[in-house]
Write a protein that holds these residues in place. Structure first.
Motif, short mmCIF file in Angstrom:
data_model
loop_
_atom_site.label_atom_id
_atom_site.label_comp_id
_atom_site.label_asym_id
_atom_site.label_seq_id
_atom_site.Cartn_x
_atom_site.Cartn_y
_atom_site.Cartn_z
N ALA A 191 -2.53 10.60 2.07
CA ALA A 191 -2.55 10.26 3.28
C ALA A 191 -1.71 8.96 3.68
O ALA A 191 -2.58 7.68 3.08
CB ALA A 191 -3.18 10.65 4.00
N ASP A 192 -0.67 8.34 4.17
CA ASP A 192 0.19 6.91 4.65
C ASP A 192 -0.61 6.69 6.11
O ASP A 192 0.15 7.94 7.06
CB ASP A 192 0.92 7.10 4.45
CG ASP A 192 1.13 5.33 4.07
OD1 ASP A 192 0.57 4.39 4.94
OD2 ASP A 192 2.23 5.03 3.71
N GLU A 193 -1.40 5.57 6.34
CA GLU A 193 -2.35 5.78 7.89
C GLU A 193 -2.34 6.74 8.46
O GLU A 193 -1.49 7.22 9.74
CB GLU A 193 -1.15 4.61 8.29
CG GLU A 193 -1.24 3.74 7.66
CD GLU A 193 -0.46 2.07 8.11
OE1 GLU A 193 -0.53 2.20 9.30
OE2 GLU A 193 -0.03 1.25 7.69
N PRO A 194 -2.99 8.12 8.48
CA PRO A 194 -2.58 9.77 9.00
C PRO A 194 -3.32 8.98 10.53
O PRO A 194 -2.95 9.77 11.26
CB PRO A 194 -3.59 9.71 7.99
CG PRO A 194 -5.14 9.73 7.16
CD PRO A 194 -3.73 8.07 7.09
N LYS A 243 0.75 -0.85 -0.34
CA LYS A 243 -0.05 0.20 -0.22
C LYS A 243 0.75 1.10 0.58
O LYS A 243 0.88 1.98 -1.03
CB LYS A 243 -1.09 -0.30 1.09
CG LYS A 243 -2.18 -1.29 2.00
CD LYS A 243 -3.05 -1.08 2.48
CE LYS A 243 -2.10 -0.89 4.13
NZ LYS A 243 -0.96 -2.59 4.18
N SER A 244 1.79 1.47 1.59
CA SER A 244 2.46 2.67 0.88
C SER A 244 3.40 2.81 -0.36
O SER A 244 4.03 3.64 -0.96
CB SER A 244 3.74 2.50 2.26
OG SER A 244 2.87 2.77 3.52
N SER A 245 3.80 1.15 -1.36
CA SER A 245 5.05 2.02 -2.07
C SER A 245 3.95 2.35 -3.23
O SER A 245 4.33 3.26 -3.74
CB SER A 245 5.39 0.45 -3.14
OG SER A 245 6.22 -0.41 -1.35
MG LIG Z 1 2.66 1.06 4.61
#
Ligand SMILES: [Mg+2]
Ligand SMILES: Nc1ncnc2c1ncn2[C@@H]1O[C@H](COP(=O)(O)OP(=O)(O)OP(=O)(O)O)[C@@H](O)[C@H]1O
Lengths: 233, 414
Positions: free
Chosen positions: A168-171, A46-48
Motif C-alpha cells: 500500500a502506498d499512502e493508503p 519510499k514509493s520507488s
Molecule cells: Mg511516494
C-alpha cells in the motif's frame, strides 16, 4: 518466522543525463503475516522501493526473493503472473475502473486469474465488500462513493485473489481521520487475523504505530536512526 | 478472452457518440464499396456477355501463328542470309483436311463447331452493285454456334439447305435494294462467275455494317461459287463455358496447327481496359475504407489515452501487455464487424436504389436497367478489407497502450 519476501541490496537508478538514484542498497526481510510501515521524508524513495518490492519495477542491482522464487530475471509476463497470484496493491488514489461497478472492480482480478467460476467470483467479491462494510454499495460506480469507501473497495480488490502480500502506498493519504482510522484497522486486522503480510508506505503517525515494524528511508537508504517528526517526542 | 471482450465493450459503450461516429465511417465506406463495385462489375459483366454472345468463342482460321521459315534459313539457322527473288510457295487458301480437324474438335467435350467458307462477292440487283461477304455455312451446325438464327426476321436458315440456290441477306441490304423474300439477285465472284440466287432469309442483328454486307449460303454452294471445292477457311467454335476459351483454343491450336483465336485474345485490348478500370475502381473504394478506418484509429487512440491509468492499474494487477493489446484490437474489431453488418445493409439499399434507375437509350425502344452485380465475392472482399483496415487502425494505438509501464503512471499520479 520464515521470510516471505527477501530483498537484497536493491538499487534503482534512473539513467539519463544526470542519473537519479531512487533506491540505494536496501536489504529487507519481510516475514509472513508481518505489518511493516515504510516512512521517511518526501522524495526519499519510499514509493520507488514499494514498486520494486511489488514487482512493478525492476531493480538496477540486487535481487528479490518472493515466496522462495528469485524473480530478478523474470520476464514481464512472469512478473505479471506473480503479481496476479501473490500480490495486492492499494494506492493513495483508488484507481478503480470508472465504468465498472464496485462489485465488477473487485471481480476483475479473479476473472483474470480464472480459477473461480464467474458466479463464485461474484460471490467472493460480494463477501469481501460485505466484510469491509460496503454491502449496500456493491452495485454503485466508484464515482458514487466517498473517498474512504473507494479505498475500501480498492482493498477488497487487492484481496480478491487471496494474495500473500498487500502493498500500500499512502493508503490513507487522501482520507479524513475517521476514514484513515478505518483503513488502518482493516489492514491491521488483515495481518493479525488473516495472516496477510502488509507493506505500507505512510506519513500517518497513528498508522505507523499500528504496524509491527517501522522502516525509515532517507535518500533511498534505510536509516535505522530516522524518527518521523510526528512520532518523536 | 471474454474478460477482454467485456472490458472492450465497456469502453465502447461508455462513449457512444464517438463510437457511432467512427462506426458511420466504416458503414458508409462498406456501402459505397459495395454500390460502386456492384455497378462497375455489373456493367463489365454485361459488356462481356454481349461480347461473348456476338463473337465466336474460338475461331480457327487458315493461318499460322508464325510464318514458315524459308528452307535456306532452316539450313543455316545462325547465318546471315540474304534472299533474293524468292517466289513464295503459293498455297491454296483454306484449312487443309478440315473434315478430320473438325471431327477432332467435335470429339472434345462441351462445345459446338461449325465450318465456314468466306469469300468476297459483288451483289447486283436492278443495275446496282454492292460488295458483300458471302459465307458458306452448314445451317444445322451454324445454328449451334451463333445467334444468327434468333436474328432471322423472315424465312429461315434451314431453307438454305432446301434450296441450293438460296441466300440469306441482312435487312439493311434488303431495304437498300428494295428486296423481298423470294426475289432473285445476281452474285458475282472475283473470277467472273455470276449466278442468280434467291432470297430465302432476311436477318437483322442490329449491327448496321454486318446487316448490310454479310450474306449466307449453303457451304457446298459457296465452295462451287468461289471455286474452292471441298475447302473451308474458318471453323467457328462455341463453348459451353466461354471462360475456358483460352485453354481450349491453345489445345486445338497445338493439335491441328492452324491458328485458333479465342474471344479473349481477339478482344485483348478491351479486356486490358477492363482490368485497368477494375484496378482503378478497387483502389478508389479501398481508399474510402482506409479513410474510414482513420475514424477507428482516432477513437481507439482517444480511448487508450484516456485509459492510461486504467491500463496501468490493470497491468499492476497482473494483466499482460498482450491482454491490453487485445482489448483495444477487439474494440477495433467490434467497430469493424458492426460497421460491416450495417454497411452491407446500407450497401444493399443503395444497390436496390440503383437497380430502380431506368435508362432510356434514344435508338432503342425499351428502356434498360443499370446492370448490377450481386456476387458474394464483392461482399466478402468489402468485409475482409473493412475488417483488415479496422484491425490495422486499432493495432497501433493498442500496441501503444500495451507498452504503458505502470510505474510511469503511478509515479506521475502520486
Ligand atoms: Mg511516494
Ligand atoms: N521519473 C523521474 N525522473 C527523475 N527523478 C524522479 C523520477 N521519479 C521520481 N524521481 C525522484 O526520485 C526520488 C524518489 O521518489 P519517490 O516517489 O520514490 O519518493 P517518495 O519517498 O515516495 O516521496 P513521497 O513521500 O513524496 O511520495 C524523488 O527524489 C523524485 O524526485
Amino acid at each position: 518466522m520464515s521470510a516471505l519476501l527477501v530483498a537484497e541490496d536493491l538499487r534503482r537508478e534512473l539513467s539519463g543525463e544526470v542519473p537519479v538514484v531512487l533506491v540505494d542498497g536496501v536489504s529487507l526481510n519481510v516475514g509472513s503475516g508481518e505489518f511493516i510501515a515504510i516512512m521517511g521524508p518526501s522524495g526519499s524513495g519510499k514509493s520507488s522501493l514499494l514498486y520494486l518490492l511489488g514487482l512493478l519495477d525492476l531493480p538496477t542491482e540486487g535481487s528479490i526473493l518472493l515466496d522462495g522464487e528469485n524473480v530478478s530475471h523474470f520476464s514481464e509476463d512472469e512478473l505479471a503472473d506473480r503479481r496476479l497470484r501473490k500480490l495486492g496493491f492499494v494506492f493513495q488514489f483508488h484507481f478503480l475502473l470508472a465504468e465498472f461497478s464496485c462489485l465488477q472492480n473487485v471481480t476483475l482480478p479473479m476473472r483474470k486469474l480464472g480459477d473461480l467460476m464467474p458466479e463464485q467470483a461474484q460471490a467472493r467479491a460480494a463477501q469481501l465488500l460485505g466484510d469491509l462494510g460496503l454491502a449496500n454499495h456493491m452495485h454503485k460506480r466508484p464515482s458514487q462513493l466517498s473517498g474512504g469507501q473507494r479505498q475500501r473497495v480498492a482493498i477488497a480488490r487487492a484481496l480478491a485473489n487471496d494474495p500473500l502480500i498487500i502493498l500500500a502506498d499512502e493508503p490513507t493519504g487522501n482520507l479524513d481521520s475517521a476514514s484513515s482510522a478505518m483503513v488502518r484497522d482493516i489492514l491491521r486486522q488483515l495481518a493479525s487475523d488473516m495472516g496477510k503480510t502488509i507493506i505500507a508506505v505512510t506519513h500517518d503517525a497513528s498508522f505507523a504505530r499500528a504496524a509491527d515494524r517501522r522502516i525509515g528511508l532517507v535518500d533511498g537508504k534505510i536509516d535505522p536512526q530516522w524518527v518521523p517528526p510526528t512520532l518523536a517526542g | 478472452m471474454t474478460l477482454n471482450l467485456s472490458i472492450a465493450m465497456t469502453h465502447l459503450l461508455a462513449r457512444k457518440r464517438q463510437t457511432a461516429v467512427s462506426l458511420s465511417g466504416i458503414v458508409l465506406g462498406v456501402a459505397f464499396f459495395l454500390a460502386v463495385a456492384s455497378l462497375m462489375r455489373g456493367s463489365e459483366l454485361d459488356f462481356i456477355e454481349r461480347l461473348i454472345d456476338t463473337s465466336p468463342h474460338i475461331t480457327v482460321s487458315d493461318e499460322y501463328r508464325s510464318a514458315d521459315l524459308q528452307p535456306v534459313r532452316m539450313r543455316f539457322p545462325k547465318a546471315a542470309v540474304e534472299l533474293r527473288s524468292v517466289k513464295p510457295q503459293t498455297e491454296v487458301r483454306g484449312i487443309r483436311g478440315w473434315q478430320q480437324k473438325m471431327d477432332f474438335i467435335d470429339s472434345l467435350a462441351d462445345l459446338q463447331v461449325a465450318p465456314v467458307l468466306t469469300g468476297s462477292v459483288v451483289l447486283t440487283f436492278a443495275g446496282r452493285n454492292q460488295g458483300a461477304t458471302l459465307s458458306g455455312i452448314v445451317p444445322e451446325r451454324m445454328k449451334e454456334v451463333s445467334t444468327i438464327e434468333d436474328d432471322i426476321m423472315a424465312g429461315s436458315l434451314d431453307e438454305l439447305a432446301a434450296n441450293p440456290n438460296g441466300i440469306a441477306i441482312g435487312q439493311a441490304l434488303a431495304e437498300r435494294f428494295d428486296l423481298e423474300m423470294g426475289d432473285n439477285l445476281n452474285v458475282s465472284t472475283p473470277d467472273g462467275t455470276v449466278r442468280a440466287m434467291k432470297i430465302v432469309g432476311i436477318f437483322r442483328t442490329g449491327n448496321a455494317n454486318y446487316d448490310e454486307s454479310q450474306t449466307f449460303t449453303l457451304l457446298k454452294r459457296a465452295q462451287l461459287l468461289l471455286n474452292r471445292p471441298n475447302r473451308v477457311n474458318r471453323l467457328i467454335i462455341q463453348l459451353e463455358n466461354p471462360y475456358r476459351a483460352r485453354e481450349v483454343a491453345s489445345l486445338i491450336e497445338q493439335r491441328i496447327g492452324y491458328k485458333a483465336l479465342s474471344w479473349l485474345e481477339a478482344n485483348e485490348d478491351i479486356m486490358a481496359v477492363l482490368t485497368v478500370r477494375n484496378t482503378i475502381m478497387y483502389s478508389v473504394v479501398a481508399a474510402i475504407l482506409v479513410v474510414a478506418s482513420f475514424g477507428i484509429y482516432n477513437t481507439i487512440s482517444t480511448i487508450v489515452m484516456e485509459k492510461t491509468r486504467d491500463i496501468a492499474i490493470m497491468k499492476s494487477m497482473g494483466f499482460h501487455a498482450r491482454d491490453i493489446r487485445r482489448i483495444f484490437v477487439i474494440e477495433g474489431l467490434v467497430l469493424g464487424l458492426i460497421g460491416i453488418v450495417f454497411g452491407i445493409v446500407l450497401g444493399l439499399g443503395l444497390m436496390w436504389i440503383l437497380g430502380q434507375v431506368e435508362i432510356k437509350v434514344p435508338e432503342m425502344a425499351d428502356s434498360e436497367r443499370l446492370p448490377l452485380y450481386y456476387g458474394l465475392d464483392q461482399f466478402i472482399l468489402a468485409a475482409v478489407f473493412a475488417l483488415l483496415s479496422s484491425v490495422g487502425a486499432s493495432y497501433f494505438p493498442a500496441r501503444k497502450g500495451a507498452r504503458v509501464q505502470p510505474v510511469d503512471i503511478l509515479r506521475g499520479a502520486a
